[in-house]
Scaffold this active site. Structure first.
Site, mmCIF file in Angstrom:
data_model
loop_
_atom_site.group_PDB
_atom_site.id
_atom_site.type_symbol
_atom_site.label_atom_id
_atom_site.label_comp_id
_atom_site.label_asym_id
_atom_site.label_seq_id
_atom_site.Cartn_x
_atom_site.Cartn_y
_atom_site.Cartn_z
ATOM 1 N N GLU A 56 -1.119 2.875 -8.812
ATOM 2 C CA GLU A 56 -0.066 1.988 -8.326
ATOM 3 C C GLU A 56 -0.138 0.603 -8.949
ATOM 4 O O GLU A 56 0.840 -0.148 -8.926
ATOM 5 C CB GLU A 56 -0.159 1.884 -6.800
ATOM 6 C CG GLU A 56 1.055 1.265 -6.150
ATOM 7 C CD GLU A 56 0.984 1.286 -4.639
ATOM 8 O OE1 GLU A 56 1.726 0.522 -4.004
ATOM 9 O OE2 GLU A 56 0.184 2.072 -4.083
ATOM 10 N N SER A 57 -1.255 0.269 -9.529
ATOM 11 C CA SER A 57 -1.386 -1.019 -10.210
ATOM 12 C C SER A 57 -0.756 -1.005 -11.594
ATOM 13 O O SER A 57 -0.730 -2.034 -12.280
ATOM 14 C CB SER A 57 -2.870 -1.395 -10.333
ATOM 15 O OG SER A 57 -3.607 -0.346 -10.936
#
Length: 258
Positions: A56-57
């Site tokens: 998700e980063s």
């Protein structure tokens, strides 16, 4: 194949091994930190050598030297294929339909695969306030399918009605006039067994139990009238080889193994 006595396997190890097996033949996985990370790393060493993890980063194709402790851990960057901006990650990768499996967790799930990660109890005066959606809405709507790993299988977690719907599955979205790209939740891996559905229009049903667990036990632990497959399989217990890889190669520091 050598199996291991159930009493020597922790809940985290069991869930990670079983979830890793479900990733066979999958190519791209949007994985969160924790059990999804353990499962995808083990799958890479066993049933899915070409698997690519997207975090998700924005990190894509990460090959960290050791397990990350957060999605922003610097260890994810070294050797990664790309680090994308949030607009590129969500707008191009997810909405572009490039994720085979999205891995999500939840505090509550219902029979259609809708998830609650916001509050337990009343919205105004909740018993527990949870982290919320994060990127789960986009993962649910745009991944080809979603796997959910649940540490607890009881009527409060597997509920007929969510206390709050944080992440609607495609059935609920379609009822609101929204057409998601993916099938929503297709697999739920728990301490009791595996629930599954093919996609829109189907309820989750019991397809497999762990050794020593009965269908009646799973039904009693589920807050709705859980249907079972005509033939419910027994999940093969973790092998010594799978556990050795998990303990010695994937998470020797026991960052997530408990």
């Amino acid at each position: 194949m050598t199996t291991t006595a159930p009493e020597t396997v922790t809940s985290s190890e069991l869930l990670s091994v079983v979830a890793s097996r479900e990733l066979a033949s999958r190519r791209t996985v949007f994985a969160g930190i924790g059990l999804p990370t353990l499962a995808t790393e083990l799958a890479h060493l066993t049933v899915a050598s070409q698997i690519e993890v997207v975090y998700e980063s924005g990190v894509c194709g990460a090959r960290p030297s050791h397990l990350p402790e957060t999605i922003a851990d610097a260890v994810l960057i070294s050797g990664a294929e790309a680090v994308l901006s949030m607009p590129a990650l969500f707008g191009c990768v997810l909405q572009g339909g490039h994720i085979d499996v999205g891995f999500l967790g939840a505090a509550q799930i219902d029979r259609w695969g809708n998830l609650n990660t916001s509050v337990i109890g009343d919205w105004e005066r909740p018993a527990v306030r949870l982290p919320g959606s994060g990127g789960a809405m986009e993962v649910m709507a745009n991944s080809h399918e979603v796997f959910v790993v649940m540490r607890r299988h009881n009527p409060r977690s597997f509920t007929a009605e969510l206390d709050f719907c944080t992440t609607p599955g495609p059935d609920r979205a379609l009822a609101e006039g929204i057409r998601p790209l993916g099938a929503g939740v297709t697999r739920v891996i728990t301490e009791l067994g595996i629930l599954a559905r093919a996609g829109v229009g189907e309820e989750l049903r019991l397809v497999a139990v762990h050794p020593g667990v009965t269908v009646d036990q799973v039904r009693a632990a589920t807050g709705w009238d859980l249907k079972a497959a005509a033939s419910v399989d027994t999940v093969p217990p973790p092998t010594e080889a799978e556990l050795r890889l998990l303990r010695e190669d994937v998470d020797p520091g026991r960052v997530y193994l408990r």
